[in-house]
Design a protein around this motif. Sequence first.
Motif, PDB file in Angstrom:
ATOM      1  N   TRP A  20      97.399  62.693   1.329  1.00 11.82           N
ATOM      2  CA  TRP A  20      97.476  64.046   0.769  1.00 11.82           C
ATOM      3  C   TRP A  20      96.781  64.115  -0.589  1.00 11.82           C
ATOM      4  N   ASP A  21      96.930  63.072  -1.401  1.00 12.07           N
ATOM      5  CA  ASP A  21      96.249  63.035  -2.694  1.00 12.07           C
ATOM      6  C   ASP A  21      94.733  63.114  -2.507  1.00 12.07           C
ATOM      7  N   GLU A  22      94.238  62.370  -1.528  1.00 12.83           N
ATOM      8  CA  GLU A  22      92.796  62.399  -1.242  1.00 12.83           C
ATOM      9  C   GLU A  22      92.367  63.773  -0.736  1.00 12.83           C
ATOM     10  N   LEU A  23      93.184  64.365   0.118  1.00 11.58           N
ATOM     11  CA  LEU A  23      92.841  65.667   0.700  1.00 11.58           C
ATOM     12  C   LEU A  23      92.767  66.748  -0.373  1.00 11.58           C
ATOM     13  N   GLU A  24      93.679  66.694  -1.341  1.00 12.26           N
ATOM     14  CA  GLU A  24      93.688  67.671  -2.429  1.00 12.26           C
ATOM     15  C   GLU A  24      92.368  67.670  -3.189  1.00 12.26           C
ATOM     16  N   GLU A  25      91.787  66.496  -3.388  1.00 10.35           N
ATOM     17  CA  GLU A  25      90.593  66.360  -4.219  1.00 10.35           C
ATOM     18  C   GLU A  25      89.285  66.397  -3.429  1.00 10.35           C
ATOM     19  N   ALA A  26      89.377  66.315  -2.100  1.00 11.89           N
ATOM     20  CA  ALA A  26      88.163  66.205  -1.283  1.00 11.89           C
ATOM     21  C   ALA A  26      87.356  67.497  -1.299  1.00 11.89           C
ATOM     22  N   PRO A  27      86.015  67.391  -1.349  1.00 13.59           N
ATOM     23  CA  PRO A  27      85.167  68.585  -1.311  1.00 13.59           C
ATOM     24  C   PRO A  27      85.065  69.188   0.079  1.00 13.59           C
ATOM     25  N   ASP A  28      85.457  68.423   1.090  1.00 13.85           N
ATOM     26  CA  ASP A  28      85.360  68.858   2.474  1.00 13.85           C
ATOM     27  C   ASP A  28      86.519  68.210   3.221  1.00 13.85           C
ATOM     28  N   ARG A  29      87.069  68.904   4.201  1.00 17.20           N
ATOM     29  CA  ARG A  29      88.203  68.337   4.952  1.00 17.20           C
ATOM     30  C   ARG A  29      88.022  68.618   6.440  1.00 17.20           C
ATOM     31  N   VAL A  30      88.393  67.631   7.240  1.00 15.51           N
ATOM     32  CA  VAL A  30      88.183  67.689   8.688  1.00 15.51           C
ATOM     33  C   VAL A  30      89.475  67.269   9.379  1.00 15.51           C
ATOM     34  N   LEU A  31      89.967  68.106  10.273  1.00 20.47           N
ATOM     35  CA  LEU A  31      91.175  67.815  11.050  1.00 20.47           C
ATOM     36  C   LEU A  31      90.788  67.751  12.519  1.00 20.47           C
ATOM     37  N   MET A  32      90.939  66.560  13.120  1.00 18.91           N
ATOM     38  CA  MET A  32      90.580  66.328  14.524  1.00 18.91           C
ATOM     39  C   MET A  32      91.846  66.059  15.332  1.00 18.91           C
ATOM     40  N   LEU A  33      91.978  66.739  16.450  1.00 20.57           N
ATOM     41  CA  LEU A  33      93.221  66.710  17.208  1.00 20.57           C
ATOM     42  C   LEU A  33      92.977  66.552  18.700  1.00 20.57           C
ATOM     43  N   ASP A  34      93.679  65.612  19.319  1.00 24.52           N
ATOM     44  CA  ASP A  34      93.741  65.556  20.780  1.00 24.52           C
ATOM     45  C   ASP A  34      94.608  66.727  21.248  1.00 24.52           C
ATOM     46  N   TYR A  35      94.549  67.052  22.535  1.00 26.17           N
ATOM     47  CA  TYR A  35      95.363  68.174  23.031  1.00 26.17           C
ATOM     48  C   TYR A  35      96.600  67.690  23.797  1.00 26.17           C
ATOM     49  N   ASP A  36      96.422  67.223  25.045  1.00 26.06           N
ATOM     50  CA  ASP A  36      97.577  66.846  25.869  1.00 26.06           C
ATOM     51  C   ASP A  36      98.330  65.671  25.256  1.00 26.06           C
ATOM     52  N   GLY A  37      99.644  65.820  25.112  1.00 28.14           N
ATOM     53  CA  GLY A  37     100.474  64.767  24.550  1.00 28.14           C
ATOM     54  C   GLY A  37     100.520  64.789  23.039  1.00 28.14           C
ATOM     55  N   THR A  38      99.603  65.528  22.417  1.00 27.40           N
ATOM     56  CA  THR A  38      99.560  65.630  20.957  1.00 27.40           C
ATOM     57  C   THR A  38      99.953  67.031  20.521  1.00 27.40           C
ATOM     58  N   LEU A  39      99.173  68.017  20.893  1.00 30.02           N
ATOM     59  CA  LEU A  39      99.495  69.407  20.569  1.00 30.02           C
ATOM     60  C   LEU A  39     100.366  70.069  21.622  1.00 30.02           C
ATOM     61  N   ALA A  40     100.371  69.511  22.818  1.00 31.68           N
ATOM     62  CA  ALA A  40     101.123  70.098  23.932  1.00 31.68           C
ATOM     63  C   ALA A  40     101.812  68.998  24.723  1.00 31.68           C
ATOM     64  N   PRO A  41     103.014  69.262  25.239  1.00 33.85           N
ATOM     65  CA  PRO A  41     103.675  68.268  26.083  1.00 33.85           C
ATOM     66  C   PRO A  41     102.963  68.144  27.418  1.00 33.85           C
ATOM     67  N   PHE A  42     103.043  66.960  28.015  1.00 34.23           N
ATOM     68  CA  PHE A  42     102.449  66.765  29.338  1.00 34.23           C
ATOM     69  C   PHE A  42     103.175  67.623  30.362  1.00 34.23           C
ATOM     70  N   ARG A  43     102.411  68.172  31.301  1.00 34.08           N
ATOM     71  CA  ARG A  43     102.963  68.933  32.412  1.00 34.08           C
ATOM     72  C   ARG A  43     102.291  68.488  33.701  1.00 34.08           C
ATOM     73  N   VAL A  44     103.072  68.409  34.782  1.00 34.04           N
ATOM     74  CA  VAL A  44     102.487  68.118  36.082  1.00 34.04           C
ATOM     75  C   VAL A  44     101.518  69.231  36.448  1.00 34.04           C
ATOM     76  N   GLU A  45     101.927  70.482  36.183  1.00 34.00           N
ATOM     77  CA  GLU A  45     101.036  71.627  36.388  1.00 34.00           C
ATOM     78  C   GLU A  45     100.161  71.725  35.142  1.00 34.00           C
ATOM     79  N   ARG A  46      98.981  71.148  35.193  1.00 36.09           N
ATOM     80  CA  ARG A  46      98.157  70.997  33.997  1.00 36.09           C
ATOM     81  C   ARG A  46      97.742  72.332  33.386  1.00 36.09           C
TER      82      ARG A  46
END
Length: 276
Positions: A20-46
Motif C-alpha cells: 500500500w505504501d508503494e501504491l500511494e507513491e506510484a505514478p501508475d497503478r495496475v490491478l490484474m484479476l483472474d475471474y473464476d474462483g477469484t472474483l466469482a465462485p465456481f459454478r457447474v453452470e458456467r
Amino acid sequence: MTRAQAPTEAEIRRRIEAFWDELEEAPDRVLMLDYDGTLAPFRVERDQARPYPGVREVLGAVLANGLTRLVVVSGRRAVEVADLLGLTIRPEVYGAHGREHLRPDGRVESAPLDPADAKGLDRARDWAEAQGWAERLEPKPGCLAFHWRGVPPGPAARMRSEVQAAWSEAARGSGLELASFDGGLELRAVGIDKGRAVDRILAGSAPEAAAAYLGDDLTDEDAFTALSGRGERILSVLVREEWRPSRAEVWLRPPGELLEFLGRWSQIGRSGPWIS
C-alpha cells in the motif's frame, strides 16, 4: 520459488502494508484479476458464475476514479468475462489466457493460430464429442477445455484419464500442450499463457508502476512466476478458501478478504487517469 507452507497472518499484513505504501507513491497503478474462483465462485453452470456480492460495486469504483488500469486475465473468452461482470464501465480483458485482448473501447484482438494447432484442437474436439461429452467442452481461441466439475470423484478420475490419453495423442505433431486447471483439463497452443499476458500488460505501463495480480488456479501460477523478483511495488496474491503450494507472495480468502483488499485499493488515489 513455490511456497509449500502458507504465509502467516503477520507476514501477509506486513507485505500488504508495504505494498500500500508503494501504491500511494506510484505514478501508475495496475490491478490484474483472474475471474473464476477469484472474483466469482465456481459454478457447474458456467454461464451463471456471477461475481461475489460487492465485487461489481468495488470494481466499478476502481474504474470510475480513473486512477488504475484494471485488467481481467481469464481462461474464458474475453467478451464472456465482460458480460458476466456486468460493469457500467467496460473493463480491459485478456481472454483465453491472453490470446484475446478486449480493449476498453470494445475492440477485440486475437493472436493467430497455427494451422497444425487448429487441426489438433479439432481432433480433440471430435474425439470428445464422439464420447458423448460435447456439453463438457469449452472451445476458445487456441484452446479447448474439458470440465468435470460436479461429477463424482470416481467418474471424474476416469474422465481425466481418458481425456488425458486421447488429447495427448491429438496434440502430437502440433504445438499444443495439455494443462490442468481446477475442475478440468485444457489443450492449448504453446506460447501464450497468463504469464505472457502479464508481461504485455506491464510493458504497456510506466516502469515505476505499482501492480498486483490476484488469482486462484494453477493457470495463475504463470502470472505469479512472471511477477516474481520485481520488487516491493509488485504483489502476487493467491485468492482461495484454502492455501495450496504457490508462487504467490500472500494469500486472501474470498469473498471477505478479497473485498477488503479491493475496497482499500479503491480508496487510494493520487494522480491519473491511466489512458489505454
